[in-house]
Motif scaffolding. Structure first.
Motif, PDB file in Angstrom:
ATOM      1  N   THR A  67       0.898  -1.222  -0.029  1.00 15.93           N
ATOM      2  CA  THR A  67       0.064   0.149   0.119  1.00 15.93           C
ATOM      3  C   THR A  67       0.793   1.349  -0.157  1.00 15.93           C
ATOM      4  O   THR A  67       1.731   1.265   0.727  1.00 15.93           O
ATOM      5  CB  THR A  67      -0.818  -0.058   1.367  1.00 15.93           C
ATOM      6  N   GLN A  68       0.555   2.411  -0.701  1.00 20.42           N
ATOM      7  CA  GLN A  68       1.326   3.511  -0.902  1.00 20.42           C
ATOM      8  C   GLN A  68       0.541   4.621  -0.100  1.00 20.42           C
ATOM      9  O   GLN A  68      -0.451   4.419  -0.107  1.00 20.42           O
ATOM     10  CB  GLN A  68       1.374   3.991  -2.265  1.00 20.42           C
ATOM     11  N   SER A  69       1.511   5.274   0.559  1.00 22.38           N
ATOM     12  CA  SER A  69       0.978   6.241   1.651  1.00 22.38           C
ATOM     13  C   SER A  69       0.300   7.269   0.763  1.00 22.38           C
ATOM     14  O   SER A  69       0.798   7.744  -0.431  1.00 22.38           O
ATOM     15  CB  SER A  69       2.297   6.658   2.447  1.00 22.38           C
ATOM     16  N   ASP A  70      -0.665   7.893   1.357  1.00 19.98           N
ATOM     17  CA  ASP A  70      -1.532   9.039   0.925  1.00 19.98           C
ATOM     18  C   ASP A  70      -0.604  10.281   1.304  1.00 19.98           C
ATOM     19  O   ASP A  70      -1.147  11.281   0.519  1.00 19.98           O
ATOM     20  CB  ASP A  70      -3.223   8.909   1.495  1.00 19.98           C
ATOM     21  N   TRP A  71       0.155  10.327   2.113  1.00 22.77           N
ATOM     22  CA  TRP A  71       0.575  11.521   2.855  1.00 22.77           C
ATOM     23  C   TRP A  71       2.126  11.831   2.563  1.00 22.77           C
ATOM     24  O   TRP A  71       2.746  12.500   2.949  1.00 22.77           O
ATOM     25  CB  TRP A  71       0.830  11.716   4.144  1.00 22.77           C
ATOM     26  N   GLY A  72       2.881  10.845   1.613  1.00 24.25           N
ATOM     27  CA  GLY A  72       4.215  10.781   1.422  1.00 24.25           C
ATOM     28  C   GLY A  72       4.926  10.525   2.809  1.00 24.25           C
ATOM     29  O   GLY A  72       4.390   9.718   3.545  1.00 24.25           O
ATOM     30  N   ASP A  73       5.910  11.258   2.953  1.00 25.44           N
ATOM     31  CA  ASP A  73       6.960  10.885   4.171  1.00 25.44           C
ATOM     32  C   ASP A  73       6.796  12.001   5.027  1.00 25.44           C
ATOM     33  O   ASP A  73       7.732  11.923   5.987  1.00 25.44           O
ATOM     34  CB  ASP A  73       8.283  10.561   3.636  1.00 25.44           C
ATOM     35  N   TRP A  74       5.802  12.836   4.993  1.00 32.25           N
ATOM     36  CA  TRP A  74       6.031  14.058   6.167  1.00 32.25           C
ATOM     37  C   TRP A  74       5.719  13.675   7.560  1.00 32.25           C
ATOM     38  O   TRP A  74       6.258  14.164   8.371  1.00 32.25           O
ATOM     39  CB  TRP A  74       5.114  14.984   5.646  1.00 32.25           C
ATOM     40  N   LEU A  75       4.937  12.563   7.724  1.00 30.98           N
ATOM     41  CA  LEU A  75       4.590  12.221   9.204  1.00 30.98           C
ATOM     42  C   LEU A  75       5.822  11.504   9.771  1.00 30.98           C
ATOM     43  O   LEU A  75       6.195  12.008  10.903  1.00 30.98           O
ATOM     44  CB  LEU A  75       3.445  11.523   9.231  1.00 30.98           C
ATOM     45  N   VAL A  76       6.537  10.819   9.065  1.00 29.31           N
ATOM     46  CA  VAL A  76       7.683   9.949   9.594  1.00 29.31           C
ATOM     47  C   VAL A  76       8.902  11.097   9.841  1.00 29.31           C
ATOM     48  O   VAL A  76       9.638  11.121  10.588  1.00 29.31           O
ATOM     49  CB  VAL A  76       8.054   8.746   8.774  1.00 29.31           C
ATOM     50  N   ARG A  77       8.825  12.296   8.898  1.00 25.75           N
ATOM     51  CA  ARG A  77       9.825  13.102   9.046  1.00 25.75           C
ATOM     52  C   ARG A  77       9.640  13.937  10.260  1.00 25.75           C
ATOM     53  O   ARG A  77      10.367  14.526  11.008  1.00 25.75           O
ATOM     54  CB  ARG A  77      10.299  13.794   7.657  1.00 25.75           C
ATOM     55  N   ASP A  78       8.205  14.216  10.429  1.00 25.35           N
ATOM     56  CA  ASP A  78       8.029  15.146  11.748  1.00 25.35           C
ATOM     57  C   ASP A  78       8.334  14.479  12.912  1.00 25.35           C
ATOM     58  O   ASP A  78       8.771  15.139  13.745  1.00 25.35           O
ATOM     59  CB  ASP A  78       6.427  15.215  11.401  1.00 25.35           C
ATOM     60  N   VAL A  79       8.109  12.974  12.822  1.00 23.53           N
ATOM     61  CA  VAL A  79       8.487  12.400  14.410  1.00 23.53           C
ATOM     62  C   VAL A  79       9.832  12.494  14.360  1.00 23.53           C
ATOM     63  O   VAL A  79      10.374  12.762  15.466  1.00 23.53           O
ATOM     64  CB  VAL A  79       8.011  10.804  14.071  1.00 23.53           C
ATOM     65  N   GLU A  80      10.598  12.178  13.224  1.00 21.59           N
ATOM     66  CA  GLU A  80      12.266  12.152  13.278  1.00 21.59           C
ATOM     67  C   GLU A  80      12.695  13.224  13.829  1.00 21.59           C
ATOM     68  O   GLU A  80      13.607  13.637  14.653  1.00 21.59           O
ATOM     69  CB  GLU A  80      12.837  11.676  12.001  1.00 21.59           C
ATOM     70  N   ASP A  81      12.258  14.467  13.519  1.00 24.08           N
ATOM     71  CA  ASP A  81      12.566  15.991  13.599  1.00 24.08           C
ATOM     72  C   ASP A  81      12.226  16.254  14.995  1.00 24.08           C
ATOM     73  O   ASP A  81      12.688  17.548  15.346  1.00 24.08           O
ATOM     74  CB  ASP A  81      12.039  17.093  12.617  1.00 24.08           C
ATOM     75  N   ALA A  82      11.175  15.905  15.538  1.00 22.77           N
ATOM     76  CA  ALA A  82      10.856  16.239  16.871  1.00 22.77           C
ATOM     77  C   ALA A  82      11.544  16.188  17.938  1.00 22.77           C
ATOM     78  O   ALA A  82      12.461  15.279  18.067  1.00 22.77           O
ATOM     79  CB  ALA A  82       9.331  15.632  17.242  1.00 22.77           C
ATOM     80  N   GLU A  83      11.551  17.284  18.791  1.00 24.15           N
ATOM     81  CA  GLU A  83      12.281  17.113  20.082  1.00 24.15           C
ATOM     82  C   GLU A  83      11.547  17.431  21.199  1.00 24.15           C
ATOM     83  O   GLU A  83      11.467  18.605  21.775  1.00 24.15           O
ATOM     84  CB  GLU A  83      13.619  18.149  19.851  1.00 24.15           C
ATOM     85  N   PRO A  84      10.774  16.394  21.586  1.00 28.38           N
ATOM     86  CA  PRO A  84       9.850  16.751  22.498  1.00 28.38           C
ATOM     87  C   PRO A  84      10.429  17.201  24.072  1.00 28.38           C
ATOM     88  O   PRO A  84      11.632  16.534  24.268  1.00 28.38           O
ATOM     89  CB  PRO A  84       9.141  15.407  22.771  1.00 28.38           C
ATOM     90  N   ASP A  85       9.760  17.836  24.737  1.00 21.56           N
ATOM     91  CA  ASP A  85      10.336  18.292  26.117  1.00 21.56           C
ATOM     92  C   ASP A  85      10.012  16.992  27.206  1.00 21.56           C
ATOM     93  O   ASP A  85      11.013  16.766  28.153  1.00 21.56           O
ATOM     94  CB  ASP A  85       9.602  19.396  26.834  1.00 21.56           C
TER      95      ASP A  85
END
Length: 277
Positions: free
Chosen positions: A2-20
């Motif tokens: 199955t191909q993502s409807d959203w591209g890779d932005w969600l996994v990149r958002d997770v990888e870039d996140a720096e939660p407190d």
């Protein structure tokens, strides 16, 4: 695949996140990603399949392609059903990252015997680890306790209590109310609980394909019963968005929760949304 409807932005958002503390992303269905302040990343029940139309029809986007995931320390499964253990959804994450897959025995049987993850993907057998109720797993900055679950449709379901300095997250899988939840609520201080919620609908029977009255998830009263017994501060209803015929309106839970001490707050989130501990 199955191909993502959203591209890779969600996994990149997770990888870039720096939660407190801890960031929690809802993946739709019953999938979640947790990321701690030190970078430890854990997936729970990620599923990007389409179901088995016309019996089970996915009603929400496919939010990511597992081949795009480059950072994961563990993937946890709550039980053996397809939307919780699925090779095309989860094995590529293990192959790309070297993460460990933690699951109860019947879930591991799907991975090893039915879907042959170690043959179909670049997954080694030592990445597949069995867990059972009462056990504790350390994954980076997270401590994961394996707890009981009550899902009559599953052969061996479990729930997960995930502790972190910033707070505690409970994932119930597809559990319904359980006699164990008062004990669990007394034992832990639960900041956020994810519990499956849906309507009763007409779903084609797996064998006969005739429409059959089906209840797979908690109704409004059951989910609040679970949350009250767990004494969770916040309740995040999940799974209500996924299958045609079983979708529900989570905002209706405000009325059902209103007269109970717990949950103190509802966290109504859509696929791709983030909430923090």
């Amino acid at each position: 695949m199955t191909q993502s409807d959203w591209g890779d932005w969600l996994v990149r958002d997770v990888e870039d996140a720096e939660p407190d503390g801890v960031a929690v992303w809802y993946l739709g269905c019953n999938g979640f990603i947790l990321k701690g302040r030190e970078g430890t990343t854990v997936f729970i029940d990620p599923y990007v399949g389409l179901g088995s139309p016309p019996r089970t029809i996915r009603m929400i986007p496919v939010p990511f392609d597992p081949d795009d995931v480059e950072a994961a320390d563990a993937v946890f499964a709550t039980h053996e059903h397809t939307d919780h253990v699925d090779g095309p959804s989860q094995a590529p994450i293990l192959a790309n990252t070297g993460a460990t897959f933690y699951a109860p025995d019947d879930s591991l049987a799907v991975a090893r015997e039915e879907e042959n993850w170690t043959e179909e993907w670049d997954v080694t057998d030592d990445q597949l680890t069995e867990v059972a109720e009462g056990e504790t797993v350390e994954v980076g900055e997270f401590t994961v306790h394996v707890e009981a679950a009550n899902d009559p449709d599953a052969t061996h379901p479990v729930s997960y209590m995930i502790e972190h300095d910033a707070g505690t997250f409970f994932h119930g899988g597809d559990t319904k109310p359980s006699d164990e939840f008062e004990r669990i609520g007394d034992e832990y201080e639960i900041d956020l609980a994810a519990l499956a919620f849906g309507t009763v609908g007409q779903i084609p029977d797996k064998q006969t394909r005739e429409p059959k009255r089906t209840r797979w998830y908690n109704d409004e009263n059951q989910i609040i019963e679970c949350a009250a017994a767990l004494e969770c501060e916040r309740l995040l209803p999940s799974h209500w968005d996924m299958w045609k015929g079983l979708t529900a309106d989570p905002t209706a839970l405000y009325h059902h929760a209103n007269s109970f001490e717990y949950p103190r707050r509802l966290e109504i989130r859509e696929i791709g949304d983030r909430v923090d501990l």
